[in-house]
Design an enzyme around this catalytic site. Structure first.
Site, short mmCIF file in Angstrom:
data_model
loop_
_atom_site.label_atom_id
_atom_site.label_comp_id
_atom_site.label_asym_id
_atom_site.label_seq_id
_atom_site.Cartn_x
_atom_site.Cartn_y
_atom_site.Cartn_z
N ASP A 452 0.84 -1.20 0.00
CA ASP A 452 0.00 0.00 0.00
C ASP A 452 0.88 1.25 0.00
O ASP A 452 2.03 1.21 0.42
CB ASP A 452 -0.93 0.03 1.23
CG ASP A 452 -2.21 0.84 0.96
OD1 ASP A 452 -3.27 0.21 0.79
OD2 ASP A 452 -2.12 2.09 0.88
N ASP A 472 4.27 2.17 -4.04
CA ASP A 472 3.33 2.68 -5.03
C ASP A 472 3.28 1.66 -6.16
O ASP A 472 4.29 1.45 -6.85
CB ASP A 472 3.83 4.04 -5.53
CG ASP A 472 2.88 4.66 -6.53
OD1 ASP A 472 1.98 3.95 -7.03
OD2 ASP A 472 3.04 5.86 -6.83
N VAL A 473 2.14 1.04 -6.36
CA VAL A 473 2.09 -0.03 -7.36
C VAL A 473 2.25 0.50 -8.79
O VAL A 473 2.43 -0.28 -9.72
CB VAL A 473 0.79 -0.88 -7.25
CG1 VAL A 473 0.80 -1.72 -6.01
CG2 VAL A 473 -0.46 -0.03 -7.35
N ASN A 499 -6.08 -5.37 -6.11
CA ASN A 499 -7.19 -4.66 -5.46
C ASN A 499 -7.01 -3.15 -5.44
O ASN A 499 -7.99 -2.41 -5.49
CB ASN A 499 -7.34 -5.20 -4.03
CG ASN A 499 -8.19 -4.30 -3.17
OD1 ASN A 499 -9.41 -4.26 -3.30
ND2 ASN A 499 -7.55 -3.54 -2.29
N TYR A 566 -13.09 5.95 -14.32
CA TYR A 566 -13.14 4.77 -13.44
C TYR A 566 -13.74 3.57 -14.18
O TYR A 566 -13.17 2.48 -14.21
CB TYR A 566 -13.97 5.11 -12.20
CG TYR A 566 -14.06 3.99 -11.19
CD1 TYR A 566 -12.99 3.71 -10.35
CD2 TYR A 566 -15.22 3.22 -11.07
CE1 TYR A 566 -13.07 2.68 -9.41
CE2 TYR A 566 -15.30 2.19 -10.14
CZ TYR A 566 -14.23 1.93 -9.31
OH TYR A 566 -14.31 0.93 -8.39
N LYS A 570 -11.81 0.05 -15.21
CA LYS A 570 -12.23 -1.26 -14.70
C LYS A 570 -12.66 -2.19 -15.84
O LYS A 570 -12.47 -3.40 -15.78
CB LYS A 570 -13.36 -1.10 -13.68
CG LYS A 570 -12.92 -0.40 -12.38
CD LYS A 570 -12.05 -1.32 -11.52
CE LYS A 570 -11.76 -0.71 -10.16
NZ LYS A 570 -10.88 -1.53 -9.34
P1 NAD Z 1 -9.96 2.01 0.00
O1 NAD Z 1 -9.69 3.40 -0.38
O2 NAD Z 1 -10.46 1.72 1.36
O3 NAD Z 1 -8.67 1.13 -0.28
C1 NAD Z 1 -7.84 1.29 -1.38
C2 NAD Z 1 -6.40 1.17 -0.95
O4 NAD Z 1 -5.56 1.22 -2.11
C3 NAD Z 1 -5.96 2.32 -0.06
O5 NAD Z 1 -5.38 1.82 1.13
C4 NAD Z 1 -4.96 3.08 -0.90
O6 NAD Z 1 -3.91 3.66 -0.14
C5 NAD Z 1 -4.43 1.99 -1.79
N1 NAD Z 1 -3.82 2.54 -3.00
C6 NAD Z 1 -4.32 3.46 -3.83
N2 NAD Z 1 -3.44 3.75 -4.79
C7 NAD Z 1 -2.34 3.00 -4.58
C8 NAD Z 1 -1.08 2.87 -5.22
N3 NAD Z 1 -0.77 3.59 -6.30
N4 NAD Z 1 -0.19 2.01 -4.71
C9 NAD Z 1 -0.49 1.30 -3.60
N5 NAD Z 1 -1.65 1.39 -2.96
C10 NAD Z 1 -2.58 2.23 -3.43
O7 NAD Z 1 -11.02 1.50 -1.07
P2 NAD Z 1 -11.74 0.10 -1.34
O8 NAD Z 1 -13.15 0.40 -1.55
O9 NAD Z 1 -11.37 -0.92 -0.38
O10 NAD Z 1 -11.13 -0.22 -2.77
C11 NAD Z 1 -10.52 -1.43 -3.13
C12 NAD Z 1 -10.90 -1.78 -4.55
O11 NAD Z 1 -12.28 -2.06 -4.60
C13 NAD Z 1 -10.64 -0.67 -5.56
O12 NAD Z 1 -10.07 -1.24 -6.72
C14 NAD Z 1 -12.04 -0.16 -5.85
O13 NAD Z 1 -12.12 0.37 -7.13
C15 NAD Z 1 -12.84 -1.42 -5.72
N6 NAD Z 1 -14.26 -1.21 -5.51
C16 NAD Z 1 -14.73 -0.64 -4.34
C17 NAD Z 1 -16.08 -0.44 -4.17
C18 NAD Z 1 -16.64 0.16 -2.92
O14 NAD Z 1 -17.83 0.41 -2.88
N7 NAD Z 1 -15.85 0.39 -1.91
C19 NAD Z 1 -16.97 -0.82 -5.19
C20 NAD Z 1 -16.49 -1.39 -6.34
C21 NAD Z 1 -15.13 -1.58 -6.49
#
Ligand code: NAD
Length: 669
Positions: A452, A472-473, A499, A566, A570
């Site tokens: 992360d 940073d990925v 993720n 977005y 995806k």
């Molecule tokens: P979140 O913001 O709680 O977690 C995302 C994490 O990714 C964060 O900890 C952030 O620091 C990390 N991150 C972002 N950019 C990064 C990078 N460049 N390098 C390393 N780490 C990085 O959000 P979440 O909802 O848990 O999201 C996880 C996945 O689920 C995402 O791909 C999101 O698109 C997808 N998603 C979420 C929802 C929702 O409703 N929460 C719905 C559909 C899809």
């Protein structure tokens, strides 16, 4: 984890230190609490005991329900670690019953385990240590038993017995080696009943360890420190105490070599194993010794270590030849009237390679670490014994006897969790769905690497099967570094959960700045391509076949206005996964996707965002959260559980699947 003070002392040439602190001890209420205190002091010095080795006891007079006085032996429970033991880690047994058992001529292992259980005063107590009898037979109140490195170095020489006599004179009773359990107890008992135990300060069990005892916890502990200290000073006098610093461990990338080694070792074992390298300078130097093929092939320093380290380490990277040799040795031993069970898996647990140095294998990261640490101490013992004139161990048959002994093996024959020995990598793991994935994979027994941007990732857990890396990925360099770290720590990668993702502010296409579009594509799409490309060689080597799970979104099948970047990212990610499923099927790598929607316990959904979205639908926050066909709340752990299941046996024959997790959505259906 306490640091390995034993090894630091050895390299710096310090001697055993008395760590008893009267102030700390005075806070202990009762003799059992003092027993715990002194046991932990011993447990924290790895040159005395390592990982569940050694044991201790105290005899306490207690009144039973009938009002009668019983003498109870509190002895360390089997599998307990002295360094962390609590009062509940000691098994309370009726001393009289134990001593009566000792009068039998022989007892089978099964009867012995049963008989021990019947003497327990608490049915929920841990099973008592196999060395319980020895503690019962020693008439003193407090008894301590360690496998001190210094004594092992001296005993494992040509004239070990004479050296021990030279150091201690008549202060210690010497008991010849015998298989632990009833056999050893009989030998021990004969000596004590013959009066040989009178007036001595301790007992040495040849090629095994040392006992000290006393009427108080302090007296017994201090005796142990004194006796082991004498052995250390003897080694010092012979120029065999302080050890060389050793060589710098390999600096070149090990990412391709180690996963190949892990695959070969796991194939030999028939199950996936974790393989971890050690940053051991001593181990690196030892692996490069010219005579390593002789000195390393003489057996363990004590049979107590054989279950975790196997009898011999593997030299170089040829797991197949090692397994063949192991099978041959087993067959020879079995034909000589083997007592015990079927052959253990023929995979090595310790590997010495001139380039990699020392690495160790185990069904869990903890087991691999334990094998590695034990072997580091074995190297110390070998080096010292060599300086004394040559390392000599017990006969191979005596070591096999312990290795194939049903009672000991039972410790390892537990039912393993579904991802035992496997390694998962989760991106975006500091928050939301990624964080929940860490839990789901750890819970299933995997070793897990979390990535992360947030520095909090590093210290989310302090356990041997977790490695958190701030990165940073979107940086290719960072990803290369991660893969190297994963290989060094656990030996490879079996499962990746793509993720990490970002969700920018809602914006119409006509107003999307190029930089924002690129930023979303970078994280949600491009970074995943890089990760997949770089992880592919490791996934291909996964013993059970690699697995990829990508976190998509409901926006793929059902996009919404204002989320073009977005949704496009995806959708492209989904297409990437579908192609990967086609390309990688032949390598046994499965690629599946989840499409979540409205997962509110995540970083994306702040209280404010939730409130304003709910208001715009004219709903309460609670009702808004359940705006789906099943009228249910989808949490990050629901998504994580699905991601983990997709990597498990339920999805063993599925690749290219996309599963919505959204409580049901008519546009998705
Ligand atoms: P979140 O913001 O709680 O977690 C995302 C994490 O990714 C964060 O900890 C952030 O620091 C990390 N991150 C972002 N950019 C990064 C990078 N460049 N390098 C390393 N780490 C990085 O959000 P979440 O909802 O848990 O999201 C996880 C996945 O689920 C995402 O791909 C999101 O698109 C997808 N998603 C979420 C929802 C929702 O409703 N929460 C719905 C559909 C899809």
């Amino acid at each position: 984890m306490p640091e390995d003070v034993g090894q630091n002392r050895a390299i710096r040439g310090f001697f055993m230190e008395n760590r008893w602190d009267d102030r700390e001890a005075s806070a202990c209420e009762g003799e059992l609490a003092l027993r715990v205190y002194a046991s932990r002091l011993l447990g924290r010095d790895f040159s005395l005991v390592l990982h569940g080795g050694g044991n201790s006891s105290v005899k306490i007079t207690e009144r039973n329900l009938h009002g009668e006085e019983d003498e109870i032996l509190y002895v360390k429970g089997s599998g307990q670690d002295l360094a962390f033991i609590e009062e509940s880690g000691f098994a309370p047994l009726r001393l009289e019953g134990l001593l009566r058992l000792m009068r039998l001529d022989s007892v089978s292992d099964t009867d012995l385990v049963n008989a021990f259980r019947l003497q327990l005063t608490r049915p929920d107590a841990p099973p008592p240590s196999i060395e319980t009898f020895l503690h019962a037979l020693i008439p003193h109140r407090f008894v301590d038993h360690t496998h001190a490195d210094a004594l092992l170095a001296i005993m494992n020489t040509e004239n070990g017995e004479a050296r021990i006599r030279e150091i201690y004179g008549g202060r210690l009773l010497m008991v010849p080696y015998a298989k632990p359990g009833f056999t050893l107890a009989k030998v021990f008992s004969d000596q004590f009943t013959a009066g040989a135990g009178e007036g001595v300060d301790g007992v040495v069990l040849m090629n095994h360890g040392i006992f000290s005892f006393g009427e108080t916890a302090k007296a017994s502990y201090e005796k142990m420190i004194e006796l082991v200290g004498m052995a250390e000073r003897y080694l010092e006098a012979k120029g065999a105490w302080a050890l060389p610093e050793g060589d710098e461990p390999a600096a070149q990338p090990l990412a391709p070599r180690l996963p190949e080694l892990r695959k070969a070792v796991s194939d030999a074992a028939g199950i996936p194993l974790i393989v971890s390298t050690r940053k051991s300078r001593l181990g690196s130097a030892f692996a490069r010794r010219r005579d390593v093929s002789e000195v390393s092939q003489l057996g363990p320093a004590t049979p107590d270590h054989v279950l975790l380290t196997k009898r011999l380490p593997m030299l170089g990277l040829d797991a197949e030849s090692y397994a063949e040799a192991y099978k041959r040795d087993y067959a020879a031993y079995a034909s000589s009237g083997l007592e015990g069970g079927a052959m253990l898996d023929p995979a090595p647990r310790v590997v010495l390679d001139s380039e990699i140095g020392l690495c160790a294998a185990g069904k869990t990261a903890r087991e691999a670490d334990m094998a590695g640490e034990i072997y580091e101490h074995t190297i110390e013992v070998i080096l010292r014994a060599t300086t004394l004139g040559g390392y000599r161990t017990l006969q191979a048959s005596e070591i096999f006897e312990v290795e194939y002994w049903g009672l000991e093996r039972a410790k390892l024959d537990r039912k393993e969790k579904v991802f035992a020995g496997e390694i998962a990598l989760v991106t975006g793991a500091a928050s939301g769905i990624g964080r929940a994935c860490l839990e789901s994979f750890l819970e299933r027994g995997a070793a897990v690497i979390g990535l992360d941007l947030s520095p909090s990732i590093v210290s989310l857990y302090e356990r041997p099967d977790y490695l958190g890396i701030e990165c940073d990925v979107t940086s290719d360099d960072a990803i290369a570094g991660v893969i190297e770290k994963a290989a060094r720590r656990f030996g490879g990668l079996d499962m990746i959960v793509l993720n990490a993702g970002i969700f920018p502010e809602s914006r119409d296409i006509a107003r999307i700045p190029a930089a924002e579009w690129r930023a979303v594509m970078n994280v949600n799409l491009d970074a995943n391509l890089s990760l997949m490309r770089e992880c592919y060689p490791l996934l291909k080597l996964s013993p059970r076949g690699g697995r990829v799970v990508a976190v998509g979104s409901k926006n793929v099948p059902a996009p919404g206005p204002g989320a073009a970047a977005y949704s496009a990212s995806k959708a492209a990610l989904t297409q990437l996964m579908r192609v990967a499923a086609m390309e990688w099927g032949g390598d046994g790598i499965r690629v599946n996707m989840v499409h979540p929607n409205a997962v509110f316990d995540t970083g994306v959904w702040t209280e404010d965002v939730l409130k304003s979205r709910a208001e715009s639908y004219g709903l309460s926050v609670d009702d808004y959260k359940k705006l789906n066909l099943l009228n249910t709340n989808v949490g990050s752990s629901d998504v994580a559980e699905m991601a983990a299941e997709m990597c498990g046996p339920l999805f063993a024959k599925i690749t290219g699947a996309q599963v919505p997790i959204d409580g049901g959505n008519d546009r998705v259906i």
